[in-house]
Design an enzyme around this catalytic site. Structure first.
Site, mmCIF file in Angstrom:
data_model
loop_
_atom_site.group_PDB
_atom_site.id
_atom_site.type_symbol
_atom_site.label_atom_id
_atom_site.label_comp_id
_atom_site.label_asym_id
_atom_site.label_seq_id
_atom_site.Cartn_x
_atom_site.Cartn_y
_atom_site.Cartn_z
ATOM 1 C CG LEU A 104 -2.005 -1.162 1.142
ATOM 2 C CD1 LEU A 104 -2.940 -1.096 2.335
ATOM 3 C CD2 LEU A 104 -2.830 -1.135 -0.159
ATOM 4 C CG ASP A 149 4.821 2.067 -5.671
ATOM 5 O OD1 ASP A 149 4.255 1.844 -6.753
ATOM 6 O OD2 ASP A 149 4.987 1.194 -4.797
HETATM 7 O O1 PMV Z 1 5.951 -2.475 -3.217
HETATM 8 P P1 PMV Z 1 4.620 -2.722 -3.841
HETATM 9 O O2 PMV Z 1 3.962 -3.950 -3.358
HETATM 10 O O3 PMV Z 1 3.751 -1.513 -3.799
HETATM 11 O O4 PMV Z 1 4.892 -3.055 -5.398
HETATM 12 C C1 PMV Z 1 5.511 -2.164 -6.244
HETATM 13 C C2 PMV Z 1 5.044 -2.359 -7.641
HETATM 14 C C3 PMV Z 1 5.987 -3.086 -8.588
HETATM 15 O O5 PMV Z 1 5.473 -2.834 -9.899
HETATM 16 C C4 PMV Z 1 5.981 -4.573 -8.321
HETATM 17 C C5 PMV Z 1 7.417 -2.546 -8.499
HETATM 18 C C6 PMV Z 1 7.627 -1.146 -9.025
HETATM 19 O O6 PMV Z 1 8.684 -0.565 -8.696
HETATM 20 O O7 PMV Z 1 6.791 -0.602 -9.772
#
Ligand code: PMV
Length: 314
Positions: A104, A149
């Site tokens: 999240l 993110d």
């Molecule tokens: O850390 P998470 O569970 O929010 O996953 C990140 C998303 C991925 O695509 C797996 C990695 C990335 O850096 O975009």
């Protein structure tokens, strides 16, 4: 003087993992936030207080010497101290309502809020600067990050990454987040997908093309206010995630349990644990708790239109 910054957690609606390999992704900031407060001290140390524990190291310490989860904060402190001569110590306090290690965006939101808070001790910054520095900080624990993110945690709202333009016409999505309570390692899951890609080059490239097409269809569905198609695309995206092997029996069973009340559901984030998101019709929300095992946490998420926010206090 204290410098206080906050940033939202996030969900990935479409495109996790494939985004690391260059596809687009749709992400949204959610109404759970982390707040980071920074202040100068005279202790000649960098001190970090968080729910994961406390770290206090001499001001000359390098981030490489710090324990994993503390590295981004020491990195940011190092960077700030190196560009400002008269710092005798720094205390950084993290308060979060984002669950840790379940996809999240806890770590990205921490990096964004910490960058805003620490650099805010000295100057006013732009979101662009904070995004750049927060991605550098996140790379100290996860070098392969796509940056998606941190981008949504900085700008807020719903975006079609790599664009930072907010998608304005999001219909009133009733998004249910269910936590499998199994922590995951994004780094390990991303490495596993890299291996899959190495062993199945042609299929992986097809899957990237399919994901790109799917995201285009989702954007059209949103323009048309078509929740049914949006839900179907979530379930279709889940099939791609199953194929690259980031799902497991627990996640499949949670998705199966939500089938009768949802228009679609899928993993959000790296998978191998973490959370599942489902698009649930309003009238079905009451039924949800009876369908899921008692040890799973679930809550309804609202999209947070606010990205990183910052203020100074005496
Ligand atoms: O850390 P998470 O569970 O929010 O996953 C990140 C998303 C991925 O695509 C797996 C990695 C990335 O850096 O975009």
């Amino acid at each position: 003087m204290k410098s206080i910054a906050s940033a939202p957690g996030k969900i990935i609606l479409f495109g996790e993992h494939f985004v690391v390999h260059g596809t687009k992704a749709i992400l949204a900031a959610i109404n759970k936030r982390v707040t980071v407060t920074s202040a100068f001290t005279d202790n000649n140390t960098i001190k970090v207080n968080s729910e994961l524990g406390t770290l206090e190291v001499p001001i000359s310490s390098l981030y490489e010497e710090a324990k994993g989860e503390f590295r981004p904060f020491v990195y940011l402190a190092n960077k700030m101290i190196n560009s400002n001569q008269n710092v005798n110590g720094l205390e950084i306090t993290i308060d979060s309502d984002i669950p840790v290690g379940v996809g999240l965006g806890s770590s990205s939101a921490c990096c964004v809020a910490a960058a805003g808070s620490i650099f805010g001790l000295f100057k006013e910054w732009s979101s662009e600067e904070i995004l750049k520095i927060s991605i550098e900080a996140e790379k100290t624990i996860f070098p392969d990050t796509s940056g998606a993110d941190c981008t949504v945690c900085t700008y807020g709202g719903m975006i079609e990454y790599p664009s930072i333009e907010k998608i304005g016409n999001t219909f009133d999505l009733n998004l249910l987040i269910t936590n499998s309570m199994i922590p995951h390692s994004t780094k390990n899951s991303v490495e596993k997908v890299n291996k899959f890609k190495e062993n199945n080059e042609e299929r992986f490239s097809q899957l990237c093309d399919l994901e790109t097409k799917l995201i285009d269809e989702v954007i059209t569905a949103m323009k048309d206010n078509d929740t049914t198609t949006f839900g179907l695309k979530m379930s279709e995206n889940q099939k791609y995630l199953e194929e690259i092997q980031v799902s497991n029996d627990t996640l499949r069973s949670m998705i199966g349990s939500l089938k009768e009340v949802s228009l679609g559901s899928k993993i959000t984030g790296a998978g191998d644990g973490g959370c599942v998101i489902a698009l649930v019709r309003d009238e079905n929300m009451d039924k949800v708790p009876t369908l899921l095992p008692k040890d799973k946490e679930c809550f309804s998420a609202k999209i947070d239109t606010k990205g990183v926010e910052w203020k100074r206090e005496k």
